[in-house]
Design a protein around this motif. Structure first.
Motif, PDB file in Angstrom:
ATOM      1  N   THR A  35       0.790  -2.893  -2.614  1.00  0.00           N
ATOM      2  CA  THR A  35       0.717  -1.977  -1.475  1.00  0.00           C
ATOM      3  C   THR A  35       2.054  -1.940  -0.756  1.00  0.00           C
ATOM      4  O   THR A  35       2.625  -2.994  -0.450  1.00  0.00           O
ATOM      5  N   ASP A  74       3.539  -0.290   2.716  1.00  0.00           N
ATOM      6  CA  ASP A  74       3.119   0.322   3.972  1.00  0.00           C
ATOM      7  C   ASP A  74       4.332   0.406   4.889  1.00  0.00           C
ATOM      8  O   ASP A  74       4.787  -0.622   5.396  1.00  0.00           O
ATOM      9  N   ILE A  87       4.622   4.739  -8.937  1.00  0.00           N
ATOM     10  CA  ILE A  87       3.391   4.131  -8.444  1.00  0.00           C
ATOM     11  C   ILE A  87       2.410   4.106  -9.604  1.00  0.00           C
ATOM     12  O   ILE A  87       2.025   5.152 -10.117  1.00  0.00           O
ATOM     13  N   GLU A 126      -1.264   3.040 -11.539  1.00  0.00           N
ATOM     14  CA  GLU A 126      -2.683   3.103 -11.188  1.00  0.00           C
ATOM     15  C   GLU A 126      -3.103   1.829 -10.471  1.00  0.00           C
ATOM     16  O   GLU A 126      -2.802   0.719 -10.914  1.00  0.00           O
ATOM     17  N   GLN A 178      -0.760   1.344  -4.088  1.00  0.00           N
ATOM     18  CA  GLN A 178      -0.913   2.177  -2.894  1.00  0.00           C
ATOM     19  C   GLN A 178       0.413   2.338  -2.173  1.00  0.00           C
ATOM     20  O   GLN A 178       1.156   1.369  -2.010  1.00  0.00           O
ATOM     21  N   ILE A 200       1.497   3.839   1.541  1.00  0.00           N
ATOM     22  CA  ILE A 200       1.057   4.338   2.841  1.00  0.00           C
ATOM     23  C   ILE A 200       2.310   4.453   3.697  1.00  0.00           C
ATOM     24  O   ILE A 200       2.946   3.445   3.975  1.00  0.00           O
TER      25      ILE A 200
END
Length: 134
Positions: free
Chosen positions: A86, A88, A98, A100, A103, A105
């Motif tokens: 991830t 963020d 990216i 599968e 993430q 954000i």
């Protein structure tokens, strides 16, 4: 006679799970983060965040591979978000992958992209009708 070499022999830095470091950090060689790293971080090479690893702060490096968590501001040439990873925050990079289960954000910018003046974009829009003055 031995010649002098200015080439750095920087090795791999490993921050193991259960380790927490805070502050300004600099890596000459590659870094592998399995623990937690907070603060201003500068890597001259590749930084990898393992599953369970965390970087929280401002990071600049050549390449970042995330299988754990990155939170903050990032500037790099290449970002790879692996499955389970991830990112963020605010990212400035030239290329991003990216996989599968990964993430992203936040916001991505590209430093090399030319800036567009808002007034020029409105005036040159193909949807804007052009009226000829008589």
């Amino acid at each position: 006679m031995l010649g002098k070499s200015k080439k750095s022999a920087a090795g791999l830095t490993f921050i193991s799970p259960g380790t927490r470091l805070c502050g300004d950090t600099h890596f000459e060689g590659e870094a592998l983060v399995g623990g937690e790293l907070q603060g201003n971080i500068h890597g001259q090479s590749k930084v990898t965040i393992e599953q369970g690893g965390v970087i929280d702060g401002i990071l600049s490096c050549r390449e970042l591979k995330v299988s754990g968590l990155f939170k903050g501001k990032l500037k790099c040439d290449k970002l790879i978000v692996a499955g389970g990873g991830t990112v963020d925050g605010e990212v400035s990079c030239n290329s991003m992958e990216i996989f599968e289960g990964g993430q992203f954000i936040g916001v991505r910018t590209r430093d090399s992209a030319p800036s567009v003046d808002e007034s020029d974009a409105v005036n040159s829009s193909p949807l804007t009708p052009h009226l000829a003055a008589d």
